[in-house]
Scaffold this motif. Structure first.
Motif, PDB file in Angstrom:
ATOM      1  N   LEU A   1      10.288 -11.319 -23.563  1.00 53.24           N
ATOM      2  CA  LEU A   1       9.194 -11.186 -22.608  1.00 53.24           C
ATOM      3  C   LEU A   1       8.147 -12.273 -22.825  1.00 53.24           C
ATOM      4  O   LEU A   1       7.565 -12.789 -21.861  1.00 53.24           O
ATOM      5  N   GLU A   2       7.900 -12.627 -24.076  1.00 51.66           N
ATOM      6  CA  GLU A   2       6.908 -13.672 -24.344  1.00 51.66           C
ATOM      7  C   GLU A   2       7.359 -15.016 -23.786  1.00 51.66           C
ATOM      8  O   GLU A   2       6.548 -15.781 -23.242  1.00 51.66           O
ATOM      9  N   THR A   3       8.661 -15.313 -23.898  1.00 55.55           N
ATOM     10  CA  THR A   3       9.188 -16.542 -23.301  1.00 55.55           C
ATOM     11  C   THR A   3       9.036 -16.494 -21.788  1.00 55.55           C
ATOM     12  O   THR A   3       8.667 -17.486 -21.143  1.00 55.55           O
TER      13      THR A   3
ATOM     14  N   LYS B   1      21.359  -7.525 -24.069  1.00 56.32           N
ATOM     15  CA  LYS B   1      20.169  -8.037 -24.750  1.00 56.32           C
ATOM     16  C   LYS B   1      19.366  -9.002 -23.884  1.00 56.32           C
ATOM     17  O   LYS B   1      18.165  -9.171 -24.082  1.00 56.32           O
ATOM     18  N   THR B   2      20.008  -9.652 -22.932  1.00 58.84           N
ATOM     19  CA  THR B   2      19.287 -10.597 -22.066  1.00 58.84           C
ATOM     20  C   THR B   2      18.760  -9.934 -20.795  1.00 58.84           C
ATOM     21  O   THR B   2      18.163 -10.613 -19.953  1.00 58.84           O
ATOM     22  N   GLU B   3      18.971  -8.637 -20.658  1.00 58.94           N
ATOM     23  CA  GLU B   3      18.571  -7.936 -19.441  1.00 58.94           C
ATOM     24  C   GLU B   3      17.227  -7.237 -19.646  1.00 58.94           C
ATOM     25  O   GLU B   3      17.043  -6.487 -20.601  1.00 58.94           O
ATOM     26  N   PHE B   4      16.275  -7.498 -18.765  1.00 59.67           N
ATOM     27  CA  PHE B   4      14.971  -6.823 -18.815  1.00 59.67           C
ATOM     28  C   PHE B   4      15.059  -5.445 -18.171  1.00 59.67           C
ATOM     29  O   PHE B   4      15.795  -5.229 -17.210  1.00 59.67           O
ATOM     30  N   GLY B   5      14.240  -4.514 -18.692  1.00 58.87           N
ATOM     31  CA  GLY B   5      14.163  -3.166 -18.160  1.00 58.87           C
ATOM     32  C   GLY B   5      12.818  -2.907 -17.500  1.00 58.87           C
ATOM     33  O   GLY B   5      12.057  -3.823 -17.189  1.00 58.87           O
TER      34      GLY B   5
ATOM     35  N   ALA C   1       9.963  -1.666 -18.586  1.00 55.71           N
ATOM     36  CA  ALA C   1       8.737  -2.076 -19.284  1.00 55.71           C
ATOM     37  C   ALA C   1       8.483  -3.573 -19.103  1.00 55.71           C
ATOM     38  O   ALA C   1       7.351  -3.989 -18.839  1.00 55.71           O
ATOM     39  N   GLU C   2       9.541  -4.369 -19.237  1.00 49.32           N
ATOM     40  CA  GLU C   2       9.379  -5.818 -19.110  1.00 49.32           C
ATOM     41  C   GLU C   2       9.008  -6.212 -17.673  1.00 49.32           C
ATOM     42  O   GLU C   2       8.099  -7.017 -17.456  1.00 49.32           O
TER      43      GLU C   2
END
Length: 478
Positions: free
Chosen positions: A205-207, A258-262, A264-265
């Motif tokens: 998320l920071e990236t 692992k590369t998939e946002f949910g 919260a992101e």
């Protein structure tokens, strides 16, 4: 539509609808526990949203029913004026007028039964479905061509939108679409520049936030992500294939997870983009991903080139009513035509963009085929045509704008040497800044096509030209 009805429609600020016989076919359906269910038409639901966005007109429901299904449907469509178990519809109409400070002529009403008759006598504009009772048809300003529950509400809505907001349809005919935030994409407008983050955030998320920051600094118009359900999008025979990743040696399905946002992101991304004033949206790769993204008010949906033939996915996106941007890489003209025919059958006025693309990462210049922008423009007049590029340089993307691209998209990364599949075909922050700058310079430089003598040319003219036209002989130098 005659001029009198068009004028009435132009004054409308609220559309009130009955339920059974208009939004539904009037049938009764029962759930497994005997509860009443209703069958609603998806296009009518889209009509509520289009009416709100494109004509600034809200919808109210006034009905004698008290169905739980209707309550849920109204919640889904964000209809707050919901009046159930109403026995006296004219009284409810008057109460709404007084409370919302509206005149009767500012309210439209669509109904189908005898209990709609009296309220239709006082509303400013009235309509009914094709299968309404004869007395209702006799008094209605507009008799729709469609039956109740089969899209008659949407038909009436489109008539109001056309009258209320002629500029919207004029723009559509001139290859322009208005997004829900008021931004216009199309001919005569600055090219809409999309920084495609995709999965270049590598699950961080920071990236992602740093990439958004850089896109804002470059003055891009939007950032785009990709949303997938890994269990659907990754072929089953690839799940357990092991690969080296930043998280160690793991299975391919675990890597994609692992590369998939949910939620919260994406909630954070939504708030962050709104705070910075940049548009955001996603390429949705499967139906559950569209369902997921409907929690957010993004400006449009992108359909990746790989999904051009996925009609189930396209249908789900069309049901949202949001503008759809099609990418046409790895496609034949026949496939493009088939998809366009499918969309046209769903709704011939659906807000649509088409992006020319070649799906090679990176793509060599010989395969960019930029003249396809003009081919698509000629084949589909009235639809904004753009370009989604995967080349390594910037010049060809700028050239796409000169050839008529109303929007451009380029993959974007913090560092092309980062781990991941899309970084090599992406531009870095400085490259994105140059790309936006060069596109804006070219747009200004293209001018209006009318020949003129500029003030800056007068001195060279007087110094170099043998015969000077009379109109310039006495013109003073500035």
């Amino acid at each position: 539509m005659n001029d009198v009805i068009k004028q009435k429609a132009a004054n409308i600020k609220l559309l009130i609808t009955d339920c059974d016989g208009v939004l539904t076919d009037g049938g009764v359906y029962y759930g497994i526990e005997g509860e009443n269910l209703k069958k609603f038409n998806m296009r009518d639901g889209m009509g509520v949203e289009r009416l709100r966005k494109h004509a600034d007109v809200d919808t109210a429901i006034v009905t004698g029913e008290a169905s739980a299904s209707l309550i849920k449907r109204a919640e889904k469509l964000q209809i707050t004026e919901l009046h159930l178990s109403i026995k006296d519809k004219p009284a409810a109409f008057t109460e709404i007028c007084n409370r919302l400070n509206l005149q009767p002529q500012q309210i439209a009403y669509i109904g189908d039964d005898y209990n709609d008759l009296e309220v239709m006598k006082i509303a400013g504009l009235t309509a009914c479905p094709a299968d309404a009772l004869p007395n209702i048809k006799a008094i209605a300003d507009v008799v729709c061509s469609l039956n109740g529950g089969e899209g008659c509400f949407r038909e009436f809505v489109e008539m109001i939108i056309e009258s209320k907001n002629d500029s919207f349809f004029a723009n559509a005919k001139n290859s322009s679409i208005i997004l829900n935030n008021g931004r216009v994409i199309g001919k005569g407008q600055p090219s809409y520049i999309i920084a495609e983050i995709g999965i270049n955030h590598n699950g961080s998320l920071e990236t992602a936030k740093k990439l958004i920051d850089e896109a804002v600094a470059a003055k891009a118009d939007a950032v785009k992500f990709q949303k997938r359900t890994p269990e659907i999008c990754v072929p089953k025979d690839q799940w357990e294939v092991m690969r080296d990743t930043p998280w160690g040696r793991i299975s391919y399905i675990d890597y994609k997870r692992k590369t998939e946002f949910g939620i919260a992101e994406y909630a954070t991304i939504d708030q962050y983009c709104k705070k910075l004033g940049i548009d955001w949206f996603v390429s949705a790769w499967d139906v559950p991903s569209v369902d997921f993204m409907e929690r957010f008010d993004t400006v449009l949906y992108k359909l990746a080139s790989a999904s051009l033939t996925d009609l189930d996915l396209i249908k789900r996106i069309l049901e949202t009513g949001k503008p759809l941007m099609l990418s046409t890489g790895m496609s034949t003209m026949k496939e493009i035509e088939h998809t366009m025919n499918f969309i046209d059958a769903f709704d011939k006025n659906y807000p649509l963009f088409i992006a020319h693309s070649t799906s090679a990462y990176p793509c060599i210049p010989q395969e960019l085929n930029l003249k396809m922008i003009q081919t698509l423009e000629a084949k589909y007049p009235g639809i904004p045509i753009g370009y989604s590029g995967h080349e390594t340089g910037l010049a060809t993307t700028v050239a796409a704008v000169t050839m008529g691209a109303t929007f451009v998209e380029r993959h974007f990364t913090l560092d092309r040497a980062m781990w991941g599949s899309d970084h090599a075909a992406s531009v870095e922050p400085q490259g994105l800044q140059r790309l936006v700058r060069d596109i804006r310079d070219v747009e200004i430089a293209m001018g209006d096509g009318n020949k003129k003598v500029y003030e800056s040319e007068l001195l060279p003219m007087k110094r170099l030209r043998v015969n000077i036209s009379d109109e310039y002989k006495e013109k003073p130098l500035v």
